[in-house]
Design an enzyme around this catalytic site. Structure first.
Site, short mmCIF file in Angstrom:
data_model
loop_
_atom_site.label_atom_id
_atom_site.label_comp_id
_atom_site.label_asym_id
_atom_site.label_seq_id
_atom_site.Cartn_x
_atom_site.Cartn_y
_atom_site.Cartn_z
N GLY A 95 1.16 -1.15 0.29
CA GLY A 95 -0.52 -0.06 -0.08
C GLY A 95 0.68 1.17 0.20
O GLY A 95 0.74 2.48 0.48
N LEU A 98 4.77 0.95 -3.92
CA LEU A 98 6.34 0.53 -4.73
C LEU A 98 5.27 -0.53 -5.07
O LEU A 98 6.34 -1.92 -6.02
CB LEU A 98 6.95 0.34 -3.44
N ALA A 102 1.76 -6.52 -7.37
CA ALA A 102 2.47 -7.23 -8.93
C ALA A 102 3.96 -7.59 -8.71
O ALA A 102 3.84 -8.48 -8.90
CB ALA A 102 2.68 -5.69 -10.06
N ALA A 103 4.59 -6.92 -7.94
CA ALA A 103 5.87 -8.23 -7.17
C ALA A 103 5.26 -9.23 -7.22
O ALA A 103 5.97 -10.35 -7.07
CB ALA A 103 6.77 -7.52 -6.51
N ASP A 144 2.21 -1.81 -13.19
CA ASP A 144 2.69 -2.31 -12.17
C ASP A 144 3.25 -3.90 -12.36
O ASP A 144 4.44 -4.79 -12.40
CB ASP A 144 1.93 -2.30 -10.84
C1 MEV Z 1 -0.57 2.59 -9.58
O1 MEV Z 1 1.12 2.13 -9.31
C2 MEV Z 1 -0.44 3.29 -10.61
C3 MEV Z 1 -2.11 3.20 -10.95
O2 MEV Z 1 -2.01 4.10 -11.97
C4 MEV Z 1 -2.89 2.29 -10.98
C5 MEV Z 1 -3.14 1.70 -12.89
O3 MEV Z 1 -2.20 1.75 -13.02
O4 MEV Z 1 -3.06 0.64 -12.08
C6 MEV Z 1 -2.56 4.61 -10.17
#
Ligand code: MEV
Length: 305
Positions: A95, A98, A102-103, A144
């Protein structure tokens, strides 16, 4: 633990373009060294354990626990296989902008591939991890999971193939955590709501971010750090108009600029999380890091892979 059995998904910072990228604009992301490492072993049953969180889940497509649903999706990509225990070690705060989830998704899928001897291109791994990301973030842009799988400096735009951003020389950012966490899904929905209620102003603001991305890319290519810093500041000002900053984030950006940072902004979903500050050089980055009153680290970007 041999490297060949170890799956990896990297964290990322978004230099310019978060949120606008959800609405079709380009963005530039950079993989960071911290990430998630995962290893799969033969188990009595499928199970994912995550340290240092002390979390254990079994795959379950119908569970209320998102991790159980995401793990179920990660395993669904494989054919016949034995039961697998996947153990993940997370080095990223969740949260915080960073790219922790996804990582984790990339590392888990990669670990299972490695155990089963499945060879997959990193770009294909990114594609599979999007399904994992959707469990947590609804309709993410895909930046991400792409950064987590591919790493390096990337220009990402929905519907286009990802491009490597060439940089004239390495440059240094300080990544500082405000200590506040936020949910990407909530922040993305807040921006989408603004786009619905104020379509003209919001559309203009998102386009402005798109222009800043182009300027930032040219500045990185030319090694023009002053311009790059200004694009970071400009991007932050637009993100602020969407309510994506907080007093703590503002204080961190200000403190970094006072310490000589060439630009500073919130990175990722916003609403707290991390700030990135562009330093003048490697030594200056350490000085900026040391003046900030929070957990912070220096990342070298744009180095030869
Ligand atoms: C989150 O790291 C990036 C955002 O643009 C969401 C996304 O692209 O899915 C806020």
């Amino acid at each position: 633990m041999s490297d060949r059995t170890l799956g990896f998904g990297g964290g990322k910072v978004i230099l310019v373009g978060e949120h606008a990228v959800v609405h079709g604009q380009p963005a530039i992301a950079a993989g960071v060294r911290r990430g998630v490492r995962a290893r799969a072993t033969l188990g009595p049953r499928d199970r994912l354990s995550i340290e240092p969180w002390g979390v254990r889940v079994e795959p379950n497509a119908a569970a209320s626990e998102p991790l159980a649903r995401a793990f179920d999706r990660a395993l669904a990509f494989q054919g016949q296989r034995p039961p697998l225990e996947v153990h993940a070690e997370v080095e990223l705060p969740p949260g915080a902008g960073l790219g922790c989830s996804a990582a984790l998704g990339v590392a888990v899928i990669d670990a299972v591939d490695r155990y089963l001897g499945v060879r997959r291109e990193r770009a294909d791994l990114a594609e599979l991890a999007l399904s994992w990301e959707r469990v947590f973030h609804g309709a993410p842009s895909g930046i991400d999971n792409t950064a987590a799988a591919v790493g390096g400096l990337l220009r990402f735009q929905r519907g286009s193939s990802v491009q490597v951003v060439r940089s004239r020389a390495p440059f240094y950012v300080v990544v500082a955590h405000s200590g506040e966490s936020s949910e990407t899904k909530v922040m993305v929905e807040a921006v989408a709501e603004r786009c619905r209620t104020e379509p003209v102003e919001s559309g203009r603001a998102l386009e402005q971010i798109g222009h800043l991305v182009d300027q930032a890319e040219a500045a990185i290519r030319d090694g023009d750090l002053n311009t790059l810093g200004r694009t970071l500041d400009g991007n932050h000002r637009v993100l602020r108009t969407f309510g994506l900053s907080t007093p703590k984030v503002e204080n961190l950006c200000e403190a970094a600029r006072r310490a000589g940072a060439l630009g500073a902004k919130v990175t990722g979903a916003g609403g707290g999380g991390c700030v990135i500050a562009l330093a003048q050089d490697a030594d200056h980055a350490i000085r900026v890091r040391d003046t900030l009153p929070v957990d912070a680290f220096v990342e070298e970007l744009g180095h030869a892979a």
